[in-house]
Write a protein that holds these residues in place. Sequence first.
Motif, PDB file in Angstrom:
ATOM      1  N   ILE A  42       0.841  -1.197   0.000  1.00 21.55           N
ATOM      2  CA  ILE A  42       0.000   0.000   0.000  1.00 21.55           C
ATOM      3  C   ILE A  42       0.873   1.244   0.000  1.00 21.55           C
ATOM      4  CG2 ILE A  42      -1.652   1.354   1.346  1.00 21.55           C
ATOM      5  CD1 ILE A  42      -2.813  -1.383   2.306  1.00 21.55           C
ATOM      6  N   ALA A  43       1.871   1.277   0.855  1.00 18.70           N
ATOM      7  CA  ALA A  43       2.771   2.434   0.921  1.00 18.70           C
ATOM      8  C   ALA A  43       3.451   2.655  -0.428  1.00 18.70           C
ATOM      9  CB  ALA A  43       3.815   2.235   2.021  1.00 18.70           C
ATOM     10  N   THR A  44       3.895   1.591  -1.044  1.00 24.13           N
ATOM     11  CA  THR A  44       4.565   1.692  -2.345  1.00 24.13           C
ATOM     12  C   THR A  44       3.612   2.252  -3.395  1.00 24.13           C
ATOM     13  OG1 THR A  44       6.055  -0.128  -1.814  1.00 24.13           O
ATOM     14  CG2 THR A  44       5.750   0.383  -4.151  1.00 24.13           C
ATOM     15  N   ARG A  45       2.392   1.746  -3.441  1.00 23.43           N
ATOM     16  CA  ARG A  45       1.409   2.233  -4.418  1.00 23.43           C
ATOM     17  C   ARG A  45       1.099   3.717  -4.216  1.00 23.43           C
ATOM     18  NH1 ARG A  45      -0.816  -2.905  -4.099  1.00 23.43           N
ATOM     19  NH2 ARG A  45      -2.271  -2.415  -2.440  1.00 23.43           N
ATOM     20  N   LEU A  46       1.074   4.151  -2.971  1.00 24.49           N
ATOM     21  CA  LEU A  46       0.753   5.550  -2.676  1.00 24.49           C
ATOM     22  C   LEU A  46       1.954   6.474  -2.838  1.00 24.49           C
ATOM     23  CD1 LEU A  46      -1.463   5.033   0.484  1.00 24.49           C
ATOM     24  CD2 LEU A  46      -2.222   5.716  -1.804  1.00 24.49           C
ATOM     25  N   GLY A  47       3.153   5.901  -2.892  1.00 30.22           N
ATOM     26  CA  GLY A  47       4.357   6.715  -2.985  1.00 30.22           C
ATOM     27  C   GLY A  47       4.841   7.205  -1.633  1.00 30.22           C
ATOM     28  N   ALA A  48       4.412   6.541  -0.559  1.00 27.79           N
ATOM     29  CA  ALA A  48       4.801   6.910   0.804  1.00 27.79           C
ATOM     30  C   ALA A  48       6.008   6.090   1.250  1.00 27.79           C
ATOM     31  CB  ALA A  48       3.637   6.684   1.770  1.00 27.79           C
ATOM     32  N   ARG A  49       6.718   6.608   2.240  1.00 30.27           N
ATOM     33  CA  ARG A  49       7.818   5.845   2.834  1.00 30.27           C
ATOM     34  C   ARG A  49       7.205   4.787   3.752  1.00 30.27           C
ATOM     35  NH1 ARG A  49      11.204   9.861   5.887  1.00 30.27           N
ATOM     36  NH2 ARG A  49       9.171  10.746   6.285  1.00 30.27           N
ATOM     37  N   PHE A  50       7.959   3.721   4.009  1.00 28.96           N
ATOM     38  CA  PHE A  50       7.435   2.609   4.809  1.00 28.96           C
ATOM     39  C   PHE A  50       8.492   2.090   5.760  1.00 28.96           C
ATOM     40  CE2 PHE A  50       6.801  -1.963   5.522  1.00 28.96           C
ATOM     41  CZ  PHE A  50       5.520  -1.946   6.048  1.00 28.96           C
ATOM     42  N   VAL A  51       8.061   1.812   6.986  1.00 20.47           N
ATOM     43  CA  VAL A  51       8.894   1.128   7.971  1.00 20.47           C
ATOM     44  C   VAL A  51       8.100  -0.072   8.467  1.00 20.47           C
ATOM     45  CG1 VAL A  51       9.932   1.241  10.266  1.00 20.47           C
ATOM     46  CG2 VAL A  51      10.194   3.154   8.690  1.00 20.47           C
ATOM     47  N   HIS A  52       8.756  -1.208   8.466  1.00 24.98           N
ATOM     48  CA  HIS A  52       8.140  -2.451   8.926  1.00 24.98           C
ATOM     49  C   HIS A  52       8.323  -2.604  10.429  1.00 24.98           C
ATOM     50  CE1 HIS A  52       8.528  -6.873   9.751  1.00 24.98           C
ATOM     51  NE2 HIS A  52       7.297  -6.777   9.283  1.00 24.98           N
ATOM     52  N   PHE A  53       7.224  -2.886  11.150  1.00 23.11           N
ATOM     53  CA  PHE A  53       7.302  -3.193  12.571  1.00 23.11           C
ATOM     54  C   PHE A  53       7.515  -4.691  12.720  1.00 23.11           C
ATOM     55  CE2 PHE A  53       5.069  -4.355  16.583  1.00 23.11           C
ATOM     56  CZ  PHE A  53       6.053  -3.884  17.427  1.00 23.11           C
ATOM     57  N   ALA A  54       8.734  -5.069  13.094  1.00 21.71           N
ATOM     58  CA  ALA A  54       9.128  -6.481  13.126  1.00 21.71           C
ATOM     59  C   ALA A  54       8.426  -7.282  14.218  1.00 21.71           C
ATOM     60  CB  ALA A  54      10.643  -6.593  13.293  1.00 21.71           C
ATOM     61  N   GLY A  55       7.816  -6.622  15.182  1.00 20.32           N
ATOM     62  CA  GLY A  55       7.114  -7.329  16.254  1.00 20.32           C
ATOM     63  C   GLY A  55       5.677  -7.657  15.912  1.00 20.32           C
ATOM     64  N   GLY A  56       5.338  -7.605  14.623  1.00 21.21           N
ATOM     65  CA  GLY A  56       3.958  -7.816  14.206  1.00 21.21           C
ATOM     66  C   GLY A  56       3.714  -9.151  13.560  1.00 21.21           C
ATOM     67  N   GLN A  58       4.193 -10.320  10.250  1.00 21.91           N
ATOM     68  CA  GLN A  58       5.053 -10.943   9.255  1.00 21.91           C
ATOM     69  C   GLN A  58       6.472 -10.424   9.365  1.00 21.91           C
ATOM     70  OE1 GLN A  58       3.024  -9.799   5.618  1.00 21.91           O
ATOM     71  NE2 GLN A  58       2.546 -11.954   5.239  1.00 21.91           N
ATOM     72  N   HIS A  59       7.402 -11.277   8.984  1.00 22.81           N
ATOM     73  CA  HIS A  59       8.792 -10.856   8.851  1.00 22.81           C
ATOM     74  C   HIS A  59       9.024 -10.593   7.375  1.00 22.81           C
ATOM     75  CE1 HIS A  59       9.811 -11.739  12.966  1.00 22.81           C
ATOM     76  NE2 HIS A  59       9.102 -12.845  12.856  1.00 22.81           N
ATOM     77  N   LEU A  60       9.511  -9.402   7.057  1.00 25.45           N
ATOM     78  CA  LEU A  60       9.742  -9.041   5.666  1.00 25.45           C
ATOM     79  C   LEU A  60      11.216  -9.185   5.337  1.00 25.45           C
ATOM     80  CD1 LEU A  60       7.445  -5.899   5.325  1.00 25.45           C
ATOM     81  CD2 LEU A  60       6.913  -8.284   4.869  1.00 25.45           C
ATOM     82  N   PRO A  61      11.506  -9.537   4.100  1.00 27.82           N
ATOM     83  CA  PRO A  61      12.907  -9.707   3.708  1.00 27.82           C
ATOM     84  C   PRO A  61      13.645  -8.371   3.620  1.00 27.82           C
ATOM     85  CG  PRO A  61      11.483  -9.930   1.804  1.00 27.82           C
ATOM     86  CD  PRO A  61      10.582  -9.807   3.006  1.00 27.82           C
ATOM     87  N   ALA A  62      14.933  -8.418   3.776  1.00 26.76           N
ATOM     88  CA  ALA A  62      15.772  -7.231   3.577  1.00 26.76           C
ATOM     89  C   ALA A  62      15.635  -6.823   2.126  1.00 26.76           C
ATOM     90  CB  ALA A  62      17.216  -7.555   3.932  1.00 26.76           C
ATOM     91  N   PRO A  63      15.775  -5.610   1.739  1.00 23.18           N
ATOM     92  CA  PRO A  63      16.287  -4.477   2.504  1.00 23.18           C
ATOM     93  C   PRO A  63      15.208  -3.609   3.151  1.00 23.18           C
ATOM     94  CG  PRO A  63      16.251  -3.879   0.223  1.00 23.18           C
ATOM     95  CD  PRO A  63      15.682  -5.292   0.324  1.00 23.18           C
ATOM     96  N   THR A  64      14.076  -4.174   3.513  1.00 23.42           N
ATOM     97  CA  THR A  64      13.025  -3.399   4.166  1.00 23.42           C
ATOM     98  C   THR A  64      13.542  -2.804   5.467  1.00 23.42           C
ATOM     99  OG1 THR A  64      11.374  -4.895   3.259  1.00 23.42           O
ATOM    100  CG2 THR A  64      10.696  -3.537   5.116  1.00 23.42           C
ATOM    101  N   THR A  65      13.301  -1.518   5.668  1.00 29.00           N
ATOM    102  CA  THR A  65      13.652  -0.892   6.933  1.00 29.00           C
ATOM    103  C   THR A  65      12.710  -1.435   7.988  1.00 29.00           C
ATOM    104  OG1 THR A  65      14.362   1.114   5.823  1.00 29.00           O
ATOM    105  CG2 THR A  65      13.874   1.296   8.167  1.00 29.00           C
ATOM    106  N   SER A  66      13.261  -2.025   9.053  1.00 28.17           N
ATOM    107  CA  SER A  66      12.457  -2.620  10.104  1.00 28.17           C
ATOM    108  C   SER A  66      12.870  -2.091  11.461  1.00 28.17           C
ATOM    109  CB  SER A  66      12.623  -4.145  10.119  1.00 28.17           C
ATOM    110  OG  SER A  66      12.076  -4.729   8.965  1.00 28.17           O
ATOM    111  N   VAL A  67      11.897  -2.061  12.348  1.00 25.14           N
ATOM    112  CA  VAL A  67      12.168  -1.715  13.742  1.00 25.14           C
ATOM    113  C   VAL A  67      11.527  -2.770  14.624  1.00 25.14           C
ATOM    114  CG1 VAL A  67      12.371   0.773  13.338  1.00 25.14           C
ATOM    115  CG2 VAL A  67      10.145  -0.193  13.886  1.00 25.14           C
ATOM    116  N   ASP A  68      12.159  -3.023  15.764  1.00 26.77           N
ATOM    117  CA  ASP A  68      11.611  -3.969  16.729  1.00 26.77           C
ATOM    118  C   ASP A  68      10.814  -3.259  17.811  1.00 26.77           C
ATOM    119  OD1 ASP A  68      12.651  -6.446  15.702  1.00 26.77           O
ATOM    120  OD2 ASP A  68      14.612  -5.710  16.293  1.00 26.77           O
ATOM    121  N   ALA A  69      11.099  -1.995  18.013  1.00 24.52           N
ATOM    122  CA  ALA A  69      10.403  -1.200  19.023  1.00 24.52           C
ATOM    123  C   ALA A  69      10.126   0.179  18.434  1.00 24.52           C
ATOM    124  CB  ALA A  69      11.261  -1.069  20.277  1.00 24.52           C
TER     125      ALA A  69
END
Length: 77
Positions: A42-56, A58-69
């Motif tokens: 969704i973020a990609t389609r809208l042209g927005a930046r995205f950060v993955h919350f790793a505590g949710g 799904q685990h996304l493959p690199a190089p997705t920017t992820s945070v644990d907290a």
Amino acid sequence: MRGISDAYAASKDAVIAEWVHSTGIPPERILLIGDTNHDQEIATRLGARFVHFAGGHQHLPAPTTSVDALEELLSLI
């Protein structure tokens, strides 16, 4: 915060897109935080930046920017 309880519901796209467009903020200046690959799509389609919350859901493959907290987000903005 916007979202729906079913991470795969088709209306999730519409809810987020409507909010982004209603803000009047250019999408490239918006940071969406999500925990699924669908959120990232969704973020990609809208042209927005995205950060993955790793505590949710799904685990996304690199190089997705992820945070644990959420505190880690401060270093990204």
